[in-house]
Design a protein around this motif. Structure first.
Motif, PDB file in Angstrom:
ATOM      1  N   ASP A   3       1.042  -1.055   0.098  1.00 28.51           N
ATOM      2  CA  ASP A   3       0.080   0.115  -0.092  1.00 28.51           C
ATOM      3  C   ASP A   3       0.994   1.213   0.045  1.00 28.51           C
ATOM      4  N   ALA A   4       1.877   1.184   0.907  1.00 26.19           N
ATOM      5  CA  ALA A   4       2.839   2.336   0.664  1.00 26.19           C
ATOM      6  C   ALA A   4       3.609   2.621  -0.538  1.00 26.19           C
ATOM      7  N   ARG A   5       3.927   1.605  -1.036  1.00 27.45           N
ATOM      8  CA  ARG A   5       4.554   1.599  -2.335  1.00 27.45           C
ATOM      9  C   ARG A   5       3.501   2.288  -3.500  1.00 27.45           C
ATOM     10  N   ALA A   6       2.506   1.589  -3.544  1.00 22.11           N
ATOM     11  CA  ALA A   6       1.369   1.967  -4.275  1.00 22.11           C
ATOM     12  C   ALA A   6       0.817   3.541  -4.161  1.00 22.11           C
ATOM     13  N   LEU A   8       3.061   5.895  -2.974  1.00 22.27           N
ATOM     14  CA  LEU A   8       4.169   6.691  -3.457  1.00 22.27           C
ATOM     15  C   LEU A   8       4.134   6.754  -5.113  1.00 22.27           C
ATOM     16  N   GLU A   9       3.958   5.793  -5.579  1.00 17.68           N
ATOM     17  CA  GLU A   9       3.829   5.819  -7.045  1.00 17.68           C
ATOM     18  C   GLU A   9       2.872   6.715  -7.590  1.00 17.68           C
ATOM     19  N   SER A  10       1.664   6.538  -6.974  1.00 16.40           N
ATOM     20  CA  SER A  10       0.470   7.556  -7.207  1.00 16.40           C
ATOM     21  C   SER A  10       0.994   8.975  -7.040  1.00 16.40           C
ATOM     22  N   GLN A  11       1.577   9.223  -5.980  1.00 16.04           N
ATOM     23  CA  GLN A  11       1.994  10.693  -5.481  1.00 16.04           C
ATOM     24  C   GLN A  11       3.114  11.217  -6.527  1.00 16.04           C
ATOM     25  N   LYS A  12       3.751  10.251  -7.049  1.00 18.95           N
ATOM     26  CA  LYS A  12       4.874  10.706  -8.011  1.00 18.95           C
ATOM     27  C   LYS A  12       4.244  11.009  -9.395  1.00 18.95           C
ATOM     28  N   GLU A  13       3.070  10.075  -9.914  1.00 16.06           N
ATOM     29  CA  GLU A  13       2.332  10.433 -11.007  1.00 16.06           C
ATOM     30  C   GLU A  13       1.717  11.746 -10.817  1.00 16.06           C
ATOM     31  N   GLN A  14       1.105  12.027  -9.454  1.00 15.52           N
ATOM     32  CA  GLN A  14       0.571  13.397  -9.460  1.00 15.52           C
ATOM     33  C   GLN A  14       1.615  14.473  -9.681  1.00 15.52           C
ATOM     34  N   VAL A  15       2.665  14.169  -9.160  1.00 18.39           N
ATOM     35  CA  VAL A  15       3.771  15.325  -9.135  1.00 18.39           C
ATOM     36  C   VAL A  15       4.007  15.592 -10.564  1.00 18.39           C
TER      37      VAL A  15
END
Length: 91
Positions: A3-6, A8-15
């Motif tokens: 869940d944490a990895r997902a 982080l990936e989601s937030q990187k996409e958001q950036v």
């Protein structure tokens, strides 16, 4: 852990999404500024450009560092508690 990895990936996409959106908005505002003759209108567009540039700098900082902005889980109450805690530590 997954869940944490997902998250982080989601937030990187958001950036990345924020950076691309802001770049498009800046490009559009520059075009608008080129075609506008009214002084007051130009000032407004320039203020918008300055604001957009500041936001772009903020988001590009995360992108350059390969980092994500801080996230607060649990809603507004937790955010306010976190802010109060940080202010007390600064004193």
């Amino acid at each position: 852990m997954e869940d944490a990895r997902a998250t982080l990936e989601s937030q990187k996409e958001q950036v990345n999404m924020h950076v691309s959106d802001l770049e498009a908005k800046i490009e559009k505002a520059v075009e608008k500024l080129k075609h506008t003759r009214n002084k007051l209108h130009r000032q407004g567009i320039q203020m918008r450009l300055d604001r957009l540039q500041a936001k772009l700098t903020y988001w590009k900082g995360f992108q350059d560092r390969d980092d994500v902005p801080p996230a607060v889980f649990g809603g507004r109450k937790n955010l306010l508690k976190l802010q109060r805690g940080c202010q007390q530590l600064k004193m």
